[in-house]
Design a protein around this motif. Structure first.
Motif, PDB file in Angstrom:
ATOM      1  N   THR A 139       0.932  -1.181   0.035  1.00  0.00           N
ATOM      2  CA  THR A 139      -0.049   0.018   0.091  1.00  0.00           C
ATOM      3  C   THR A 139       0.836   1.295  -0.042  1.00  0.00           C
ATOM      4  OG1 THR A 139      -1.810  -1.214   1.429  1.00  0.00           O
ATOM      5  CG2 THR A 139      -1.845   1.090   1.329  1.00  0.00           C
ATOM      6  N   GLY A 163       2.608   4.601  12.210  1.00  0.00           N
ATOM      7  CA  GLY A 163       1.888   3.432  11.776  1.00  0.00           C
ATOM      8  C   GLY A 163       2.433   2.296  10.718  1.00  0.00           C
ATOM      9  N   ALA A 164       1.738   1.230  10.436  1.00  0.00           N
ATOM     10  CA  ALA A 164       2.262   0.260   9.445  1.00  0.00           C
ATOM     11  C   ALA A 164       2.522   0.917   8.171  1.00  0.00           C
ATOM     12  CB  ALA A 164       1.328  -0.904   9.444  1.00  0.00           C
ATOM     13  N   VAL A 165       1.629   1.595   7.487  1.00  0.00           N
ATOM     14  CA  VAL A 165       1.751   1.977   6.252  1.00  0.00           C
ATOM     15  C   VAL A 165       2.456   3.362   6.430  1.00  0.00           C
ATOM     16  CG1 VAL A 165       0.376   3.082   4.240  1.00  0.00           C
ATOM     17  CG2 VAL A 165      -0.374   1.038   5.298  1.00  0.00           C
ATOM     18  N   GLY A 185       0.141  10.598  17.155  1.00  0.00           N
ATOM     19  CA  GLY A 185      -0.748  10.965  18.266  1.00  0.00           C
ATOM     20  C   GLY A 185       0.190  10.875  19.585  1.00  0.00           C
ATOM     21  N   LYS A 189       5.955   8.922  19.768  1.00  0.00           N
ATOM     22  CA  LYS A 189       6.069   8.667  18.126  1.00  0.00           C
ATOM     23  C   LYS A 189       6.724   9.695  17.404  1.00  0.00           C
ATOM     24  CE  LYS A 189       1.962   5.589  18.268  1.00  0.00           C
ATOM     25  NZ  LYS A 189       0.680   5.372  17.659  1.00  0.00           N
ATOM     26  N   TYR A 205      -0.792  15.527  16.640  1.00  0.00           N
ATOM     27  CA  TYR A 205      -2.330  16.040  16.333  1.00  0.00           C
ATOM     28  C   TYR A 205      -3.124  16.455  17.732  1.00  0.00           C
ATOM     29  CZ  TYR A 205      -4.155  11.386  16.826  1.00  0.00           C
ATOM     30  OH  TYR A 205      -4.641  10.212  17.185  1.00  0.00           O
ATOM     31  N   ASN A 232      -3.795   8.767   6.028  1.00  0.00           N
ATOM     32  CA  ASN A 232      -4.189   7.760   6.585  1.00  0.00           C
ATOM     33  C   ASN A 232      -5.382   7.795   7.582  1.00  0.00           C
ATOM     34  OD1 ASN A 232      -2.232   5.600   5.457  1.00  0.00           O
ATOM     35  ND2 ASN A 232      -0.661   6.696   6.538  1.00  0.00           N
ATOM     36  N   CYS A 254      -5.420   6.925   1.583  1.00  0.00           N
ATOM     37  CA  CYS A 254      -5.346   5.548   1.709  1.00  0.00           C
ATOM     38  C   CYS A 254      -6.235   5.025   3.064  1.00  0.00           C
ATOM     39  CB  CYS A 254      -3.842   5.438   2.361  1.00  0.00           C
ATOM     40  SG  CYS A 254      -3.390   3.843   2.831  1.00  0.00           S
ATOM     41  N   GLY A 255      -6.398   5.899   3.730  1.00  0.00           N
ATOM     42  CA  GLY A 255      -7.318   5.567   4.922  1.00  0.00           C
ATOM     43  C   GLY A 255      -7.948   6.534   5.710  1.00  0.00           C
ATOM     44  N   TYR A 260     -13.705   5.501  11.549  1.00  0.00           N
ATOM     45  CA  TYR A 260     -14.234   4.107  11.551  1.00  0.00           C
ATOM     46  C   TYR A 260     -15.341   3.800  12.401  1.00  0.00           C
ATOM     47  CZ  TYR A 260     -10.319   3.265   7.970  1.00  0.00           C
ATOM     48  OH  TYR A 260      -9.650   3.511   6.683  1.00  0.00           O
ATOM     49  N   ILE A 287      -6.552   4.879  -2.883  1.00  0.00           N
ATOM     50  CA  ILE A 287      -5.991   3.760  -3.536  1.00  0.00           C
ATOM     51  C   ILE A 287      -6.200   2.489  -2.700  1.00  0.00           C
ATOM     52  CG2 ILE A 287      -3.784   4.975  -4.529  1.00  0.00           C
ATOM     53  CD1 ILE A 287      -3.021   3.393  -1.440  1.00  0.00           C
ATOM     54  N   ALA A 289      -4.898  -1.431  -1.695  1.00  0.00           N
ATOM     55  CA  ALA A 289      -3.689  -2.648  -1.610  1.00  0.00           C
ATOM     56  C   ALA A 289      -4.175  -3.534  -2.717  1.00  0.00           C
ATOM     57  CB  ALA A 289      -3.607  -3.030  -0.292  1.00  0.00           C
ATOM     58  N   LEU A 332      -5.589  -0.552  18.006  1.00  0.00           N
ATOM     59  CA  LEU A 332      -5.518   0.381  16.837  1.00  0.00           C
ATOM     60  C   LEU A 332      -5.995   1.842  16.996  1.00  0.00           C
ATOM     61  CD1 LEU A 332      -5.693  -2.134  13.799  1.00  0.00           C
ATOM     62  CD2 LEU A 332      -3.492  -1.311  14.663  1.00  0.00           C
ATOM     63  N   ASN A 337      -0.119   0.953  19.001  1.00  0.00           N
ATOM     64  CA  ASN A 337       0.846   0.264  17.994  1.00  0.00           C
ATOM     65  C   ASN A 337       1.923   1.387  17.706  1.00  0.00           C
ATOM     66  OD1 ASN A 337      -1.326   1.210  16.669  1.00  0.00           O
ATOM     67  ND2 ASN A 337      -0.288   0.588  14.845  1.00  0.00           N
TER      68      ASN A 337
END
Ligand code: NAP
Length: 347
Positions: A139, A163-165, A185, A189, A205, A232, A254-255, A260, A287, A289, A332, A337
């Motif tokens: 991704t 994060g992962a992406v 956040g 990080k 943020y 994201n 992407c996200g 959510y 986009i 994946a 998440l 994470n």
């Protein structure tokens, strides 16, 4: 191998959440394998690492996304790193003892077609098949390069940057010679982004909770404006980013993880920002994946050497225990994470 002797454990998705996902949305089932024999071309696999990903929460909403909602009464779908315990007939290059990447979901054992799995390179850490050298890496790589097309010296803004992406996007953009700004956040990080990924600026943020404050923070961190925004998270962070795009900026959707837990079924109304896209003749593109699934070898050829050489770091947060899968998925949404969130289920 006597398949009937194998006791499986499965998390069955049973109830759609209205907000956070918890173990109450699942049923944990322990029972013998239902299928007694492998068919030719099939494998019996044992899960070692199981993925939790934000898209799972999208699929739990009642409405369609890129596909119909996840069915109730079925094993929660997920990417898995598994060991091959048995094979039957022609299974190509897959043999007993190999590790594979498969999509067998939240269960300890599964029977699947050899044609549906990817054999893993044993010289690379197995868990990377769920992160930097798996779906999130794909991704990041294709989202950044096919839509973002960053040029040397441009400013690339990444939300969800630890994060992962996001962590991969941020590092790839740095390797590309861009000025990279990451939004995350927590102070820890921010430190990771600055010290490990060498980013040029970072924003927490949570320190800038209003649109006006976030806009000001972005203008300070991106004094030359934003050429590429890899999004994201969506929500107020993205609302602010839209006000500070450069001419012909590229925005990669992407996200939208901030939306959510409820917002997909009952969207909140945000500020109207499309006029900024008009003024800046900016490109905004979603986009997915899976659209790049057949280009996995291309991504691996590009990223695996960077992983081996240490130029591309891949932080992981690994939680142990099959029983922790639902709670780890929900974590998440609390930012628990750093890098890819993974659940280790076998020693
Ligand atoms: P991730 O970034 O490793 O984990 C999620 C992170 O989102 C958390 O660690 C948290 O970090 C942040 N977050 C959670 N709630 C937030 C909120 N309300 N506002 C801002 N940030 C929030 O997850 P990932 O797998 O890399 O996925 C990142 C995004 O990309 C998700 O939106 C996901 O749906 C999307 N994605 C899309 C595709 C695709 O094909 N389009 C593929 C993979 C992932 P902080 O501590 O920084 O808040």
């Amino acid at each position: 191998m006597d398949l009937a002797a194998i006791i499986n454990k499965q998390w069955i998705y049973t109830a759609r959440p209205t907000a956070e996902v918890t173990a109450n949305n699942y049923q944990l089932v322990t029972a013998p394998l239902t299928k007694q024999e492998l068919a030719p071309g099939e494998l019996l696999v044992q899960a070692h690492y199981i993925s939790v990903d934000p898209y799972m929460r999208i699929q739990q909403a009642a409405q369609d996304s890129w596909e119909a909602p996840h069915p109730l009464g079925a094993v929660q779908g997920a990417g898995v790193v598994a060991k091959v315990l048995a094979v039957k007939g022609d299974t190509g290059e897959i043999a007993v003892g190999d590790f594979v990447n498969c999509y067998t979901g939240w269960q300890m054992y599964a029977i699947c077609a050899a044609s549906a799995v990817r054999k893993l390179d044993p010289t690379l850490p197995l868990s990377t098949a769920l992160g930097v050298l798996g779906m999130p890496g794909r991704t990041a790589y294709f989202g950044l390069h096919t839509v973002g097309r960053p040029q040397v010296g441009e400013t690339v803004l990444v939300s969800g940057a630890a994060g992962a992406v996001g962590s991969i996007v941020a590092q790839l953009a740095k390797l590309q010679g861009c000025r990279v700004v990451g939004i995350v956040g927590s102070a820890a990080k921010q430190q990771l982004l600055q010290e490990e990924f060498n980013l040029d600026a970072t924003i927490n943020y949570k320190d800038h909770p209003t649109l006006a404050a976030m806009t000001l923070a972005l203008k300070t961190a991106c004094p030359q404006g934003i050429d590429v925004y890899f999004d994201n998270v969506g929500g107020p962070i993205t609302d602010a980013a839209m006000t500070w795009l450069n001419l012909r900026a590229r925005v990669i959707i992407c996200g939208q993880i901030s939306q959510y837990n409820g917002g997909l079924d009952n969207p909140e109304l945000g500020p109207r920002f499309l006029h900024h896209i008009l003024y800046k003749r900016a490109l905004i593109q979603g986009i997915l994946a899976r659209d790049f699934a057949d280009r996995m070898p291309e991504m691996l050829a590009a990223l695996a050497p960077l992983v081996r050489s240490g130029q591309l770091r891949y932080p992981e947060t690994i939680i142990t225990g099959f029983e922790n899968l639902p709670a780890t998925l929900n974590a998440l949404f609390y930012g628990n994470n750093t890098g890819k969130m993974i659940v280790k289920v076998s020693p």
